[in-house]
Each structure stands twice: as C-alpha cells, then as structure tokens.
Design an enzyme around this catalytic site. Structure first.
Site, mmCIF file in Angstrom:
data_model
loop_
_atom_site.group_PDB
_atom_site.id
_atom_site.type_symbol
_atom_site.label_atom_id
_atom_site.label_comp_id
_atom_site.label_asym_id
_atom_site.label_seq_id
_atom_site.Cartn_x
_atom_site.Cartn_y
_atom_site.Cartn_z
ATOM 1 N N HIS A 22 -0.060 0.440 -11.712
ATOM 2 C CA HIS A 22 -1.043 0.788 -10.688
ATOM 3 C C HIS A 22 -2.261 -0.100 -10.844
ATOM 4 C CE1 HIS A 22 -3.756 3.135 -8.165
ATOM 5 N NE2 HIS A 22 -2.678 3.671 -7.646
ATOM 6 N N ASP B 264 4.378 7.439 -6.825
ATOM 7 C CA ASP B 264 5.406 7.118 -5.832
ATOM 8 C C ASP B 264 6.808 7.110 -6.416
ATOM 9 O OD1 ASP B 264 3.726 6.933 -3.650
ATOM 10 O OD2 ASP B 264 3.047 4.956 -4.275
ATOM 11 N N HIS C 289 0.847 -1.205 0.000
ATOM 12 C CA HIS C 289 0.000 0.000 0.000
ATOM 13 C C HIS C 289 0.880 1.252 0.000
ATOM 14 C CE1 HIS C 289 -3.302 2.579 0.565
ATOM 15 N NE2 HIS C 289 -3.739 2.218 1.770
HETATM 16 N N1 CMC Z 1 7.216 -4.336 -13.217
HETATM 17 C C1 CMC Z 1 7.146 -5.313 -14.150
HETATM 18 N N2 CMC Z 1 6.007 -5.876 -14.604
HETATM 19 C C2 CMC Z 1 4.866 -5.423 -14.075
HETATM 20 C C3 CMC Z 1 4.849 -4.405 -13.102
HETATM 21 C C4 CMC Z 1 6.082 -3.850 -12.682
HETATM 22 N N3 CMC Z 1 6.115 -2.881 -11.757
HETATM 23 N N4 CMC Z 1 3.563 -4.143 -12.746
HETATM 24 C C5 CMC Z 1 2.805 -4.962 -13.472
HETATM 25 N N5 CMC Z 1 3.593 -5.755 -14.296
HETATM 26 C C6 CMC Z 1 3.134 -6.713 -15.295
HETATM 27 C C7 CMC Z 1 2.558 -7.955 -14.681
HETATM 28 O O1 CMC Z 1 3.562 -8.916 -14.469
HETATM 29 C C8 CMC Z 1 1.557 -8.355 -15.717
HETATM 30 O O2 CMC Z 1 2.247 -8.935 -16.784
HETATM 31 P P1 CMC Z 1 1.548 -10.135 -17.681
HETATM 32 O O3 CMC Z 1 0.294 -9.522 -18.237
HETATM 33 O O4 CMC Z 1 2.557 -10.460 -18.724
HETATM 34 O O5 CMC Z 1 1.280 -11.244 -16.720
HETATM 35 C C9 CMC Z 1 1.029 -7.034 -16.253
HETATM 36 O O6 CMC Z 1 2.086 -6.084 -16.001
HETATM 37 C C10 CMC Z 1 -0.250 -6.504 -15.614
HETATM 38 O O7 CMC Z 1 -0.028 -6.354 -14.258
HETATM 39 P P2 CMC Z 1 -1.131 -6.725 -13.181
HETATM 40 O O8 CMC Z 1 -0.701 -7.983 -12.538
HETATM 41 O O9 CMC Z 1 -2.494 -6.672 -13.758
HETATM 42 O O10 CMC Z 1 -0.988 -5.506 -12.208
HETATM 43 P P3 CMC Z 1 -1.648 -5.464 -10.796
HETATM 44 O O11 CMC Z 1 -2.863 -4.634 -10.851
HETATM 45 O O12 CMC Z 1 -1.760 -6.795 -10.163
HETATM 46 O O13 CMC Z 1 -0.507 -4.706 -10.000
HETATM 47 C C11 CMC Z 1 0.753 -3.080 -8.940
HETATM 48 C C12 CMC Z 1 -0.490 -3.355 -9.775
HETATM 49 C C13 CMC Z 1 0.799 -1.595 -8.570
HETATM 50 C C14 CMC Z 1 0.669 -3.890 -7.617
HETATM 51 C C15 CMC Z 1 1.970 -3.497 -9.783
HETATM 52 O O14 CMC Z 1 2.000 -2.727 -10.966
HETATM 53 C C16 CMC Z 1 3.268 -3.380 -9.006
HETATM 54 O O15 CMC Z 1 3.629 -4.288 -8.269
HETATM 55 N N6 CMC Z 1 3.984 -2.229 -9.166
HETATM 56 C C17 CMC Z 1 5.189 -2.002 -8.416
HETATM 57 C C18 CMC Z 1 4.875 -1.530 -7.023
HETATM 58 C C19 CMC Z 1 4.358 -0.102 -7.008
HETATM 59 O O16 CMC Z 1 4.954 0.804 -7.572
HETATM 60 N N7 CMC Z 1 3.238 0.100 -6.301
HETATM 61 C C20 CMC Z 1 2.685 1.449 -6.090
HETATM 62 C C21 CMC Z 1 1.340 1.607 -6.647
HETATM 63 S S1 CMC Z 1 0.763 3.285 -6.396
HETATM 64 C C22 CMC Z 1 0.331 3.337 -4.739
HETATM 65 C C23 CMC Z 1 -0.947 4.081 -4.432
HETATM 66 O O17 CMC Z 1 -1.579 4.665 -5.314
HETATM 67 O O18 CMC Z 1 -1.330 4.088 -3.286
#
Ligand code: CMC
Length: 432
Positions: free
Chosen positions: A309, A367, A268
């Site tokens: 995100h 972030d 988070h």
């Molecule tokens: N680096 C590499 N690949 C990524 C990343 C990343 N940071 N984020 C998503 N992907 C890939 C993921 O592996 C998937 O690939 P495929 O379709 O080939 O399987 C694709 O992109 C779609 O991702 P997703 O799984 O649908 O994304 P999610 O909604 O589960 O995850 C997230 C969102 C924010 C948790 C993720 O992007 C992440 O872990 N980012 C890094 C951590 C981060 O910066 N978090 C801060 C978010 S902002 C905080 C706030 O607003 O409060």
C-alpha cells in the site's frame, strides 16, 4: 525532543531576499509549511502527484500509514466496523458526530425514502450496450441524475446540498445493482425499504421477481463491513477529483460521477478485481512459488495484486478487519476447501512468511480480502469497483460538503512548469 518549528525560511542562492513561511499544525499528523503567499513573490512550487502537498484542510478522516491507523471523525475504524452500521457511519461522515437513536432512525428513513430512481432513468440504462462495464454505466447514470433532480441543485443553499447528499447516498446502490442486472438481462429489482442498506443492495443484485429472496445475515454483515471500511480514505485520487470538480461550483451529481470515473482506474479502485484475476491466473497451489518468484524479479513487472500500500507501511487496519470477515464468510458458505479460496489462503501464508515481503512490509491489503469475500458471496469481478464506488459515495459527499461550506474555498487551479516552445511565428501551410 526539539520544539516544533513555527516558521520555515526559503533562501535562494542568487542573493534574493529570503521568504519566511508560517508552519501550520493540524490536530494530528504532520505539520505543513503554508506556501499560499509564495505566488505573490512570483515563486511557485513543483509537486506532481501531490507527493508533498496538502491540498486542503479537512476534519473528516485521519490516516497514519506508519502506525496503521485510520479514523473517521476521530473514531478508530475498528470500533466503527464492530459497533456501527453503514447508515451510522455515513451520518458520522456527513454530520461530524454519530447519531443518537432518534437521529439514526430519521436518517435511515430519509435514505430509504429516496432509493427509487425516476422512472425515465430506466430508459438511460437501456441506451447502453448489454455488455457495458458496470462502472461505465455508473459514470453515465450518476452524472445524468443532474438532469432529473435539479430542483435541489443550488450548492449555496445548505438544504439543497443536504437533499442532494441524501439522494446520492440512497440512489447509487440502486444504480450499481441495476448496472449488473442490465448486464445479465434480468429485470431491474426495485428497492425494498424494509431491508437495511446492505441487505437492500443484495436484494437488488440477487433477487428475481420469480422467487422469494432472503439475504443471508452473515453475508449481509460482511457486505456492511466492506461498505464501512471503504467509506472514506482521506485525499486519495477520486476524493481529490470530487473536490477539484466541485471547486468550480459544478453540481454534486457531476462531481460524484467524476469521482467514480477516477476510482475506475486500475491504480486506484481496481485492485480487488485484479486480485481475483491474478488468483485465476495462478490457478493452482503448486504454481504459487513460480508467481512469488516473478513478483520478486525486478526484470518482470508482475506484482502480487492485493499486497502492499502506498500509505500503509504496516498492516492496513482495514485488512485486519476484513481478514476476520473473510474467514466468517468462508465458514458460513463452507468454502474453506474450495480450490480458489485454498489458493488465496496459501498465498497469504507464504507471502507473510517470505523474507522479500516481510522486509518490505508488504502485507495483504484490504482489497485482497474484500475481493475474496465478494467472490465467495457470488458477486462477479466486474462489480467489485462499483461496490467500492457505492461505499465511497458517503465519503465523497462528506468531503464535497465540507469544501463547499468552507467560506474560504477557492476554485482549484494548479500552476505548471512550462517546458514547451518559446514564442515562435507560424509559417503558412504551404511552407510547413
Ligand atoms: N508485489 C511485489 N513487490 C512489491 C509489491 C507487490 N505487490 N508492492 C511493492 N513491491 C516492492 C517494490 O518493487 C519495491 O521493491 P524494491 O524496494 O526492491 O524496489 C518495494 O516493494 C517498495 O514498494 P514501493 O514501490 O515503495 O511501493 P509503492 O508505494 O510504489 O506501491 C502499491 C504501492 C500499492 C502501488 C504497490 O504495493 C502495488 O502495486 N501493489 C499491488 C496492487 C494493489 O494491491 N493495490 C491496492 C492498494 S490498496 C487500494 C486503496 O487503498 O485504495
């Protein structure tokens, strides 16, 4: 275009009578199926993580992740970040309208008049280890406010709620800054109420009794932006925590302390801290390729921190604003040639052009840039989430107040799908 449905019908494959469910429309965003009466039919729904469930109605914040929109009380975040200070935005979140000049001054004076902590609270800080994480200290000290300010804790009384809201908004920056000072072993710096909210926090973080401290106006403006951009974000984990804790009638200090605990989780509020850790790990521009390769590799659980995100499938509108602020700060401090910031800018450029990130709409998020800004300002990584918490306090209090003043609010009580043992008889301990 087809008309919007007004009803949905739930049918069953065992011949049981179908159930008609009304559809509810908000002012913006998705319509929802009203399932409140399903329980009366002995039917419950299953939705861990609330992936498809609206847990409340709210008129505070609107997000459209597909289109990259964020509004507080209907105002686009871009306009608020450009034209308002954090006090105006906090007033807007709490009261629903922007203040006029007189209201803004009165609100600012009220908050400034409450920034000091009860002197006995110093002793609570001193009970922690010096190396305690600032978030651990904040969870404890914010929770302990209920042991000091219980004169206005009747949550059924609107005046009491307002006094507690003001106290939280005023005192959380002091608590956050003192958590840091306690780490350093430096004396606590008392708030200076002639400074604005952002400057005052910087003063409490960076000043010492030995030297005069003048907050840099460009850095103070950047800090104010961070606060505005993080002030609210709809029903995320910490906000939902505040609402759930508050739904039982718990006092507001306990609710906000619970919100801080939820925000502390790495999934988070911890992403800006994680971004800086990742940049440190990459260490040199020459190693970016290696880390981009790892981020794409499905057998490696490494992800580029600060990218992507859950809700925004387009550029996070806050990231676009923070990106400009980031460049203003790096210019002001002459840091464009600093190896860490050069590395960050190169990583941003490569990822924005790389087919893997482009096709998945993985943009740098707020972030990524706020971590860089805070590092450039000399704020240590361990304080990043604490600063997020102090900004989000405005949104948490607004959401809590909205829930309590809603005559229809109920204690939050999710149901479950039980998967444990059926009834069984215990055996005496000698036979187990
Ligand atoms: N680096 C590499 N690949 C990524 C990343 C990343 N940071 N984020 C998503 N992907 C890939 C993921 O592996 C998937 O690939 P495929 O379709 O080939 O399987 C694709 O992109 C779609 O991702 P997703 O799984 O649908 O994304 P999610 O909604 O589960 O995850 C997230 C969102 C924010 C948790 C993720 O992007 C992440 O872990 N980012 C890094 C951590 C981060 O910066 N978090 C801060 C978010 S902002 C905080 C706030 O607003 O409060």
């Amino acid at each position: 275009m087809t008309n919007k449905p007004t009803k949905a019908t739930l049918t069953f494959d065992n011949g049981a009578a179908p159930i008609e469910l009304p559809m509810l429309s908000g002012s913006l965003g998705n319509d929802v199926i009203d399932i409140r009466n399903l329980g009366k039919h002995g039917i419950f729904t299953y939705d861990p993580g609330f992936m498809s469930t609206a847990a409340c109605n709210s008129n505070i914040t609107f997000i459209d992740g597909e289109r990259g929109l964020l509004y507080y009380r209907g105002y686009p975040i871009e306009q608020l970040a450009e034209h308002c200070n954090f006090m105006e935005v906090s007033y807007l979140l709490l009261h629903g309208e922007l203040p006029n000049a007189v209201e803004k001054q009165q609100f600012t004076d009220t908050i400034n008049g409450s920034t000091m902590l009860h002197d006995q609270l110093n002793n609570i800080f001193r009970g922690f280890r010096r190396d305690a994480h600032p978030m651990a200290v904040m969870v404890g000290v914010v929770g302990s406010l209920s042991a000091f300010y219980f004169d206005s804790m009747d949550i059924r009384d609107a005046k009491h709620r307002e006094v507690s809201a003001h106290r939280l908004l005023a005192k959380v920056p002091t608590i956050a800054a003192w958590s840091y000072k306690y780490n350093l072993g430096q004396p606590f710096m008392y708030p200076q109420n002639h400074l604005n909210y952002a400057e005052n926090f910087m003063h409490m973080m960076f000043a010492t009794p030995c030297e005069k401290y003048e907050p840099n106006p460009i850095l103070a403006k950047a800090f104010e932006r961070i606060l505005i951009l993080h002030a609210d974000h709809e029903q995320n984990a910490s906000t939902s925590t505040v609402r759930l804790v508050g739904s039982s009638g718990a006092n507001p200090f306990a609710c906000i302390s619970a919100g801080i605990a939820s925000l502390w989780g790495p999934a988070h509020g911890g992403a800006n801290e994680a971004t800086l850790k990742m940049l440190e790990e990459i260490g040199d521009i020459s190693r970016i390729g290696e880390f981009i390769k790892r981020a794409k590799d499905k057998t490696d659980n490494f992800r580029l921190m600060g990218f992507g995100h859950r809700v925004y499938r387009n550029m996070d509108p806050r990231a676009a604003i923070m990106r400009n602020t980031c460049h203003e700060v790096l210019d002001e401090l002459g840091l464009h040639d600093d190896p860490m910031f050069k590395l960050a800018m190169e990583l941003e450029k490569i990822a924005l052009e790389d087919e893997y990130f482009v096709s998945r709409k993985l943009y740098p998020n707020v972030d990524f840039y706020s971590g860089i800004v805070m590092r450039a300002m000399g704020i240590p990584n361990s304080m990043f989430t604490a600063i997020f918490a102090l900004a989000r306090t405005a949104g948490w209090i607004a959401q809590w107040s909205e829930m309590i003043s809603d005559a229809e609010h109920k204690i939050g009580r999710p149901r479950q799908l039980y998967t444990g043992s059926e009834r069984r008889d215990l055996r005496p301990i000698s036979e187990r």
